[in-house]
Write an enzyme that holds these catalytic residues in place. Sequence first.
Site: not given
Length: 370
Positions: A142, A193, A226, A250, A254
């Site tokens: 970000y 990852k 994942d 992020d 959620d």
Amino acid sequence: MPTFNLLLLPGDGIGPEVMAQARRVLDWIEKRGLATFNIEEGLVGGAAYDAHGKAISEDDMKKAMASDAVIFGAVGGPKWDKVPYDVRPEAGLLRLRKDLALFANLRPAICYPALADASSLKRELVENLDIVIVRELTGGVYFGEPKTITDLGNGQKRAIDTQVYDTYEIERIARVAFDLAKARKNKVTSSEKRNVMKSGVLWHEVVTQVHQREYKDVELEHQLADALGMQLVRNPKQFDVIVTDNLFGDMLSDVAAMLTGSLGMLPSASLGEVDPKTKKRRALYEPVHGSAPDIAGRGMANPIAMIGSLGMALRYSFGMGKVADQIEEAIANVLASGHRTADIRGSATKIVSTQDMGDAILAELDKLAA
Ligand code: NAD
């Protein structure tokens, strides 16, 4: 009796409504003689824009820097949709996060048995769920440079975002996760990852080193982001503390949030570095939800996320874990006895107001402390 400096920033929409209930809990703690709070109140978001033409005033920023904790409500609303970008309501929150250097975002996902049927997963998978996602908040893709969209001149454009992490950023977020786990079920799951990203390779290496060097007594496991996403909806109770980067955090926080039902139930904490001199760390506590303009001013807002955020402040900034436990127990008991605001109505026939929910939690706190 300990004394703490608090800055309350209620903000916009339902922010002031839910903050009023958190303030009643602060009064309750003071009346019980458990702590004294020097409370300042300031403006943020649209309310600050209306008063000062910016999303937070320099004076309130100074108060935030001098406080032991900032308790934040919510910002935004249609009234300010057209204000200039750099003074939009969210800019107040972003400025606080940046200037207080809040690099660690803690989002608990707790599923109270009374609300387990509100989850999209089966009751047995989520009932009594209690996990925390620790998200790195100030680095990663970000913020990484270069961050550009370039016209390639052949009818094509190229967009670039840069995922970048330095060792120190991974070390400090790992320490937050390990320290947190030590006060809980003693298990950390680190997620990246590394199979496709260099930043994942470094993340894995640094978290492993911090563990070996400083936290051998905590259980550490690694899961690719994942796979972790899959496990979070397959068997969420296997986790205790999950630590991950800004982007994966992020998304995963959620997902975890929705395991528990309503936005009105979710607290959060954002923490900065420990000051080596004072041993204190800057901190901001806020509900995950926004200003809910659709219900603002109607006494319908659920104050539990806000009161839960105050509970996190008591636990992480003020060393008052026992009172934080009592607040969580009071919330669980109030829900078990059937009190519901509209957002967590389920099949309940009686709906209570924001103030009624505050009353019920305070009455329960009285019982627990008796
Ligand atoms: P929201 O979280 O404000 O509301 C989403 C839905 O959840 C609405 O239907 C709302 O009524 C409901 N809801 C949220 N909190 C609730 C509570 N405590 N009790 C009962 N119901 C609740 O998100 P949104 O509608 O996307 O955004 C509204 C405004 O809030 C926007 O201006 C947005 O930019 C802002 N926002 C601010 C923050 C923040 O301050 N940290 C976070 C998200 C959104």
